[in-house]
Design an enzyme around this catalytic site. Structure first.
Site, PDB file in Angstrom:
ATOM      1  N   GLN A  49      22.420  54.892  38.933  1.00  0.00           N
ATOM      2  CA  GLN A  49      23.517  55.791  38.543  1.00  0.00           C
ATOM      3  C   GLN A  49      23.157  56.619  37.307  1.00  0.00           C
ATOM      4  O   GLN A  49      22.655  56.089  36.313  1.00  0.00           O
ATOM      5  CB  GLN A  49      24.789  54.999  38.269  1.00  0.00           C
ATOM      6  CG  GLN A  49      25.990  55.924  38.108  1.00  0.00           C
ATOM      7  CD  GLN A  49      27.286  55.176  37.839  1.00  0.00           C
ATOM      8  OE1 GLN A  49      27.435  54.564  36.797  1.00  0.00           O
ATOM      9  NE2 GLN A  49      28.202  55.235  38.785  1.00  0.00           N
ATOM     10  N   CYS A  79      33.738  57.778  34.585  1.00  0.00           N
ATOM     11  CA  CYS A  79      33.926  56.946  33.387  1.00  0.00           C
ATOM     12  C   CYS A  79      34.976  57.582  32.453  1.00  0.00           C
ATOM     13  O   CYS A  79      34.836  58.732  32.053  1.00  0.00           O
ATOM     14  CB  CYS A  79      32.596  56.779  32.658  1.00  0.00           C
ATOM     15  SG  CYS A  79      32.791  55.719  31.222  1.00  0.00           S
ATOM     16  N   LYS A 120      30.538  58.839  42.146  1.00  0.00           N
ATOM     17  CA  LYS A 120      31.627  57.932  41.789  1.00  0.00           C
ATOM     18  C   LYS A 120      32.716  58.813  41.178  1.00  0.00           C
ATOM     19  O   LYS A 120      32.474  59.532  40.205  1.00  0.00           O
ATOM     20  CB  LYS A 120      31.115  56.919  40.765  1.00  0.00           C
ATOM     21  CG  LYS A 120      32.185  56.077  40.091  1.00  0.00           C
ATOM     22  CD  LYS A 120      32.544  54.854  40.928  1.00  0.00           C
ATOM     23  CE  LYS A 120      33.657  54.045  40.281  1.00  0.00           C
ATOM     24  NZ  LYS A 120      33.224  53.295  39.115  1.00  0.00           N
ATOM     25  N   ASN A 184      37.951  51.707  45.599  1.00  0.00           N
ATOM     26  CA  ASN A 184      37.637  50.868  44.436  1.00  0.00           C
ATOM     27  C   ASN A 184      38.857  50.720  43.535  1.00  0.00           C
ATOM     28  O   ASN A 184      39.641  51.646  43.381  1.00  0.00           O
ATOM     29  CB  ASN A 184      36.468  51.533  43.667  1.00  0.00           C
ATOM     30  CG  ASN A 184      36.205  50.887  42.317  1.00  0.00           C
ATOM     31  OD1 ASN A 184      36.259  51.549  41.285  1.00  0.00           O
ATOM     32  ND2 ASN A 184      35.936  49.600  42.305  1.00  0.00           N
ATOM     33  N   GLY A 185      38.988  49.534  42.980  1.00  0.00           N
ATOM     34  CA  GLY A 185      40.044  49.233  42.021  1.00  0.00           C
ATOM     35  C   GLY A 185      40.781  47.963  42.356  1.00  0.00           C
ATOM     36  O   GLY A 185      41.398  47.855  43.424  1.00  0.00           O
ATOM     37  N   GLY A 208      34.241  45.775  41.009  1.00  0.00           N
ATOM     38  CA  GLY A 208      33.727  45.783  39.636  1.00  0.00           C
ATOM     39  C   GLY A 208      34.065  44.479  38.944  1.00  0.00           C
ATOM     40  O   GLY A 208      33.346  43.486  39.054  1.00  0.00           O
TER      41      GLY A 208
HETATM   42  C1  LIG Z   1      33.076  47.192  30.973  1.00  0.00           C
HETATM   43  C2  LIG Z   1      33.014  48.110  32.183  1.00  0.00           C
HETATM   44  C3  LIG Z   1      31.853  48.852  32.397  1.00  0.00           C
HETATM   45  C4  LIG Z   1      31.769  49.708  33.501  1.00  0.00           C
HETATM   46  N1  LIG Z   1      30.620  50.434  33.721  1.00  0.00           N
HETATM   47  C5  LIG Z   1      30.538  51.222  34.813  1.00  0.00           C
HETATM   48  C6  LIG Z   1      29.339  51.962  35.094  1.00  0.00           C
HETATM   49  O1  LIG Z   1      28.343  51.923  34.355  1.00  0.00           O
HETATM   50  N2  LIG Z   1      29.337  52.729  36.206  1.00  0.00           N
HETATM   51  C7  LIG Z   1      30.412  52.797  37.056  1.00  0.00           C
HETATM   52  O2  LIG Z   1      30.353  53.505  38.066  1.00  0.00           O
HETATM   53  N3  LIG Z   1      31.534  52.142  36.797  1.00  0.00           N
HETATM   54  C8  LIG Z   1      31.623  51.350  35.718  1.00  0.00           C
HETATM   55  N4  LIG Z   1      32.796  50.667  35.479  1.00  0.00           N
HETATM   56  C9  LIG Z   1      33.965  50.876  36.368  1.00  0.00           C
HETATM   57  C10 LIG Z   1      33.959  49.898  37.554  1.00  0.00           C
HETATM   58  O3  LIG Z   1      32.811  50.109  38.340  1.00  0.00           O
HETATM   59  C11 LIG Z   1      35.180  50.110  38.448  1.00  0.00           C
HETATM   60  O4  LIG Z   1      35.194  51.403  38.948  1.00  0.00           O
HETATM   61  C12 LIG Z   1      36.499  49.874  37.727  1.00  0.00           C
HETATM   62  O5  LIG Z   1      36.418  48.767  36.850  1.00  0.00           O
HETATM   63  C13 LIG Z   1      37.637  49.617  38.738  1.00  0.00           C
HETATM   64  O6  LIG Z   1      37.275  48.654  39.670  1.00  0.00           O
HETATM   65  P1  LIG Z   1      37.572  47.071  39.494  1.00  0.00           P
HETATM   66  O7  LIG Z   1      39.067  46.937  39.368  1.00  0.00           O
HETATM   67  O8  LIG Z   1      37.002  46.446  40.732  1.00  0.00           O
HETATM   68  O9  LIG Z   1      36.874  46.627  38.226  1.00  0.00           O
HETATM   69  C14 LIG Z   1      32.873  49.818  34.385  1.00  0.00           C
HETATM   70  C15 LIG Z   1      34.045  49.061  34.147  1.00  0.00           C
HETATM   71  C16 LIG Z   1      34.123  48.214  33.066  1.00  0.00           C
HETATM   72  C17 LIG Z   1      35.382  47.430  32.850  1.00  0.00           C
END
Ligand SMILES: Cc1cc2nc3c(=O)[nH]c(=O)nc-3n(C[C@H](O)[C@H](O)[C@H](O)COP(=O)(O)O)c2cc1C
Length: 286
Positions: A49, A79, A120, A184-185, A208
């Site tokens: 990424q 992000c 993304k 996602n989420g 995530g």
């Molecule tokens: C601490 C942290 C770091 C993250 N770093 C990235 C990243 O480097 N790249 C990315 O695409 N998403 C990143 N995310 C977002 C997650 O991939 C995801 O989209 C988001 O947390 C929602 O999904 P979830 O509820 O399954 O966590 C990050 C999330 C958190 C909390």
């Protein structure tokens, strides 16, 4: 991730973002250094990424990684961190479908044949009104697939009504047409994943935070297994992590974080680990 890869719990590597700053492009040695940690399982497809807002450096960096064995490049337009968006990166770019098109197109044209380009996205910057425009922009630019987090950047990690979540993802799926969208989420179980796919028509899901508290989650979803991680699975995972943890303060703190994520902040396991010195911790988890 490395422990999960060793235990065969993930079907591919999806890296955290790598920033492409200004117009500089990483040299071959820097690219190889970045890719080295993933050699522990070279058989797993590697999606690397990138984050940035400058078409020339983004596309040259993508081409550099593409030439060194990466299977796919993913562009982070999602992000919401203030540090990231203040420099015009990540979710900030959701304000301009034209820029999403330009950056995605530049990368699609730059990568070697056979390297996929995915994006993304979040549902928008401060409102979900531009879902269709943004999805159309990246699809027209040639994105191969999309990971779509249903919240806007402004919503950060706040709760969003379940029907609104479905509406947003279903809209993204509809506009993307033949381009696969991975919802996602907040997916923490096979049931969550199944419900999201059934209610939105998305091609699959991306997880995530759920993966951090249950490293078996992806395997469970892939095998339609509704059971939570067993005690034996959790212990096996922590023993593997312990084997790769050094005895520095940083190593110990990192391991404690892993125990907290696996069992929860209120658990007896975490309390016990926090109160133990390194020798006792090692004895417990080796
Ligand atoms: C601490 C942290 C770091 C993250 N770093 C990235 C990243 O480097 N790249 C990315 O695409 N998403 C990143 N995310 C977002 C997650 O991939 C995801 O989209 C988001 O947390 C929602 O999904 P979830 O509820 O399954 O966590 C990050 C999330 C958190 C909390």
């Amino acid at each position: 991730m490395h422990a999960a890869a060793r235990l065969d719990l993930i079907p591919l590597w999806f890296t955290p973002f790598f920033s492409t700053g200004g117009v500089s492009v990483p040299k071959r040695a820097a690219i190889l250094r970045k890719l080295a940690p993933y050699r522990v399982r070279p058989d797993l497809p590697l999606v690397f990424q990138l984050i940035g807002h400058e078409a020339r450096s983004l596309s040259a960096t993508a081409a550099g990684f593409g030439e060194h064995g990466v299977h796919g490049i993913n562009l982070n337009f999602a992000c919401p961190s203030k540090t990231v968006t203040a420099s015009g990166n990540g979710a900030y770019l959701l304000r301009s479908p034209e820029t999403l098109f330009e950056l995605t197109r530049a990368v699609v044209e730059a990568v070697p044949e056979g390297v996929s380009v995915s994006v993304k996205l979040r549902a928008g910057w401060d409102s979900p009104d531009r879902i269709a425009e943004n999805i159309r922009a990246v699809c027209d630019a040639g994105a191969d697939w999309i990971v779509f987090h249903y919240r806007t950047a402004a919503e950060a990690y706040c709760p969003v009504d379940a029907s609104e979540r479905v509406r947003r993802i279903a809209r993204a799926v509809e506009v993307a047409g033949h381009v696969p969208v991975f919802g996602n989420g907040d997916i923490v179980s096979y049931a969550d994943a199944d419900e999201l796919v059934q209610s939105t028509g998305c091609a699959g899901v991306a997880v995530g935070r759920g993966f951090l508290s249950d490293p078996w989650l992806v395997r469970r979803i892939l095998s339609c297994d509704a059971n939570p991680a067993s005690e034996a699975e959790k212990a096996a995972f922590l023993r593997l992590l312990m084997a790769g943890t050094d005895s520095t303060k940083r190593g110990r703190n990192w391991f404690l974080e892993c125990v907290k994520m696996t069992y929860g902040a209120e658990s007896a396991e975490f309390r016990d680990a926090r109160g133990s010195d390194w020798t006792a911790l090692r004895a417990r988890w080796s």
